[in-house]
Design a protein around this motif. Structure first.
Motif, PDB file in Angstrom:
ATOM      1  N   MET A 126      11.811  -2.168  -8.828  1.00 56.54           N
ATOM      2  CA  MET A 126      10.631  -2.517  -9.775  1.00 56.54           C
ATOM      3  C   MET A 126       9.295  -3.150  -9.183  1.00 56.54           C
ATOM      4  O   MET A 126       9.205  -3.608  -8.022  1.00 56.54           O
ATOM      5  CB  MET A 126      11.015  -3.880 -10.629  1.00 56.54           C
ATOM      6  N   PRO A 127       8.125  -2.518  -9.555  1.00 52.71           N
ATOM      7  CA  PRO A 127       6.910  -2.960  -9.015  1.00 52.71           C
ATOM      8  C   PRO A 127       6.579  -4.267  -9.368  1.00 52.71           C
ATOM      9  O   PRO A 127       6.912  -5.023 -10.221  1.00 52.71           O
ATOM     10  CB  PRO A 127       5.848  -1.993  -9.540  1.00 52.71           C
ATOM     11  N   ASP A 128       5.726  -4.977  -8.585  1.00 52.29           N
ATOM     12  CA  ASP A 128       4.820  -6.199  -8.829  1.00 52.29           C
ATOM     13  C   ASP A 128       3.972  -6.002  -9.936  1.00 52.29           C
ATOM     14  O   ASP A 128       3.443  -4.804 -10.176  1.00 52.29           O
ATOM     15  CB  ASP A 128       4.352  -6.682  -7.690  1.00 52.29           C
ATOM     16  N   LEU A 129       3.693  -7.056 -10.712  1.00 56.29           N
ATOM     17  CA  LEU A 129       2.820  -7.071 -11.608  1.00 56.29           C
ATOM     18  C   LEU A 129       1.604  -7.686 -11.236  1.00 56.29           C
ATOM     19  O   LEU A 129       1.830  -8.952 -10.983  1.00 56.29           O
ATOM     20  CB  LEU A 129       3.154  -7.278 -13.156  1.00 56.29           C
ATOM     21  N   ASN A 130       0.297  -7.145 -11.310  1.00 52.16           N
ATOM     22  CA  ASN A 130      -0.699  -7.822 -11.122  1.00 52.16           C
ATOM     23  C   ASN A 130      -0.902  -8.920  -9.873  1.00 52.16           C
ATOM     24  O   ASN A 130      -1.637  -9.899  -9.598  1.00 52.16           O
ATOM     25  CB  ASN A 130      -1.418  -8.657 -12.333  1.00 52.16           C
ATOM     26  N   ASN A 131      -0.401  -8.009  -8.721  1.00 49.98           N
ATOM     27  CA  ASN A 131      -0.484  -8.780  -7.595  1.00 49.98           C
ATOM     28  C   ASN A 131      -1.322  -8.034  -6.665  1.00 49.98           C
ATOM     29  O   ASN A 131      -1.041  -6.747  -6.289  1.00 49.98           O
ATOM     30  CB  ASN A 131       1.154  -8.788  -6.911  1.00 49.98           C
ATOM     31  N   VAL A 132      -2.335  -8.691  -6.111  1.00 49.46           N
ATOM     32  CA  VAL A 132      -3.215  -7.945  -5.405  1.00 49.46           C
ATOM     33  C   VAL A 132      -2.793  -7.737  -3.985  1.00 49.46           C
ATOM     34  O   VAL A 132      -3.601  -7.140  -3.213  1.00 49.46           O
ATOM     35  CB  VAL A 132      -4.628  -8.932  -5.301  1.00 49.46           C
ATOM     36  N   LEU A 133      -1.796  -8.401  -3.490  1.00 51.94           N
ATOM     37  CA  LEU A 133      -1.311  -8.411  -2.161  1.00 51.94           C
ATOM     38  C   LEU A 133      -0.348  -7.259  -2.331  1.00 51.94           C
ATOM     39  O   LEU A 133       0.039  -6.696  -1.128  1.00 51.94           O
ATOM     40  CB  LEU A 133      -0.787  -9.640  -1.719  1.00 51.94           C
ATOM     41  N   ASN A 134       0.115  -6.959  -3.140  1.00 50.69           N
ATOM     42  CA  ASN A 134       1.103  -5.654  -3.176  1.00 50.69           C
ATOM     43  C   ASN A 134       0.713  -4.858  -4.417  1.00 50.69           C
ATOM     44  O   ASN A 134       1.737  -4.855  -5.450  1.00 50.69           O
ATOM     45  CB  ASN A 134       2.450  -6.176  -3.234  1.00 50.69           C
ATOM     46  N   PRO A 135      -0.306  -4.237  -4.667  1.00 50.58           N
ATOM     47  CA  PRO A 135      -0.740  -3.549  -5.826  1.00 50.58           C
ATOM     48  C   PRO A 135       0.276  -2.386  -6.341  1.00 50.58           C
ATOM     49  O   PRO A 135       0.921  -1.751  -5.662  1.00 50.58           O
ATOM     50  CB  PRO A 135      -1.900  -2.750  -5.395  1.00 50.58           C
ATOM     51  N   ASN A 136       0.507  -2.644  -7.540  1.00 47.32           N
ATOM     52  CA  ASN A 136       1.396  -1.415  -8.181  1.00 47.32           C
ATOM     53  C   ASN A 136       0.550  -0.047  -8.331  1.00 47.32           C
ATOM     54  O   ASN A 136      -0.455  -0.137  -8.826  1.00 47.32           O
ATOM     55  CB  ASN A 136       1.595  -1.848  -9.766  1.00 47.32           C
ATOM     56  N   PRO A 137       1.074   1.036  -7.599  1.00 45.73           N
ATOM     57  CA  PRO A 137       0.517   2.233  -7.607  1.00 45.73           C
ATOM     58  C   PRO A 137       0.244   2.788  -8.843  1.00 45.73           C
ATOM     59  O   PRO A 137      -0.903   3.450  -9.433  1.00 45.73           O
ATOM     60  CB  PRO A 137       1.617   3.277  -7.070  1.00 45.73           C
TER      61      PRO A 137
END
Length: 352
Positions: free
Chosen positions: A124-135
């Motif tokens: 699952m991608p992170d949501l709204n994480n500027v350190l690990n952006p969702n593509p």
């Protein structure tokens, strides 16, 4: 034989079937953020078996197209961290609706479901994480390993089985967007003041099929007769003179509802000039998106022509999301679960 011509024909034929995305509920396609969030369907309730029915009348997938991805929207700008899941997804047909879905998982299927993903590892991608952006930005997508052919003659079932996650099988925080009925309201220009120097105000409350439409009149003349003029299917009109209908009425008292197909209700206002008109809306989706415009005329002996009017009010009837979830936590092989009717998890379907 010209070998180029079959290739050109194939390319032209393929272009006729351009890919698309269907948003459910369809009236939320242009709404970037729904009314609330939901934090458990379909990924984040820990080890679980969940199933949702999506009524086909609100799925804008063309008949015969194949669903290739299924996705969800993040809830606004809320930060959440993705997990690793051992995930399985099945799709199938059902004759059940959001209102009739059964509490037994397997009994909802019409025929045999198709396993469209897994069981397999899903990150699952992170949501709204500027350190690990969702593509994919605000969207969480699962690409199906087996595309599913959509048939609009029956409703769609989507089943989610989370066999395990790297949170020890427990639930975790992962807020996704959720819809409710949409009932836009428009207020027309002010009406005119009565002898008590107040301008009557008319305002609908959001309304949906199967419920009551409330339209509140405030600041009218106290303890006086009021007539509520209603038009079904037509929006508010450019203000026009009411002198032909109420001789001597003040020039600023203008009509705002179309006169064709007009009907009226009457009532006595209370001691503060208040009255709430209440009309039941049948529980039939034929009334979904119906526009109702209305305006109140209040009788007042000491006003010019004996009548004053409110502003015009315009309301569009909404409908509850045609989706119900059946869910059981703790066992991917559960036979029964709890029903969450008209739940409205905003879901996207990519198709080819």
């Amino acid at each position: 034989m010209n070998s180029i011509r079959p290739f050109v024909l194939l390319a032209a034929t393929t272009s006729l079937f351009a890919q698309g995305t269907a948003t459910f509920p369809s009236d939320h396609a242009a709404i970037p953020n729904g009314y609330s969030s939901q934090n458990w369907y379909p990924f984040s309730w820990g080890v679980s078996r969940q199933m949702a029915v999506y009524e086909s009348w609100d799925l804008t997938i063309p008949a015969g197209r194949q669903i290739t991805r299924i996705g969800f929207r993040a809830d606004g700008t809320t930060l959440a961290y993705g997990k690793m899941l051992q995930l399985e997804i099945r799709m199938g047909q059902t004759q059940e609706t959001a209102a009739s879905m059964l509490s037994n998982f397997d009994n909802n299927y019409l025929g045999t479901p198709t396993t469209v993903f897994g069981p397999a590892l899903y990150s699952m991608p992170d949501l709204n994480n500027v350190l690990n952006p969702n593509p994919d930005g605000a969207y969480v997508w699962v690409t199906l390993t087996t595309p599913y052919t959509f048939d609009p003659t029956e409703n769609l079932l989507v089943e989610w089985r989370v066999h395990a996650n790297n949170a020890g099988g427990a639930a975790f925080n992962y807020p996704l967007d959720r819809a409710q009925f949409i009932s836009p309201i428009i207020t027309g220009p002010n009406g005119c003041a009565h002898s008590g120097n107040q301008i009557p105000e008319l305002l609908s409350r959001p309304a949906r099929t199967g419920r009551i439409w409330y339209c509140d009149l405030t600041k009218g003349p106290a303890n006086q007769l009021a007539a509520w003029f209603i038009n079904l299917g037509s929006p508010l009109q450019t203000p026009f003179s009411l002198a032909p209908f109420f001789p001597g009425i003040g020039a600023t008292c203008e009509g705002q509802v179309q006169l064709n197909n007009l009907f009226s209700l009457t009532a006595m206002t209370g001691s503060t000039g208040y009255y709430s008109f209440q009309v039941p809306i049948p529980n039939d989706r034929i009334f979904n998106d119906l526009t109702i415009s209305s305006q109140a005329a209040c009788f007042d002996f000491f006003s010019p022509g004996g009548v004053v009017v409110s502003n015009g009010d315009q309301m569009q009837i909404g409908i509850d999301p045609a989706m119900t979830i059946l869910a059981s936590q703790g066992n991917v092989a559960a036979t029964t679960g709890g029903l969450y009717r008209n739940y409205g998890a905003i879901t996207l379907f990519d198709y080819n």
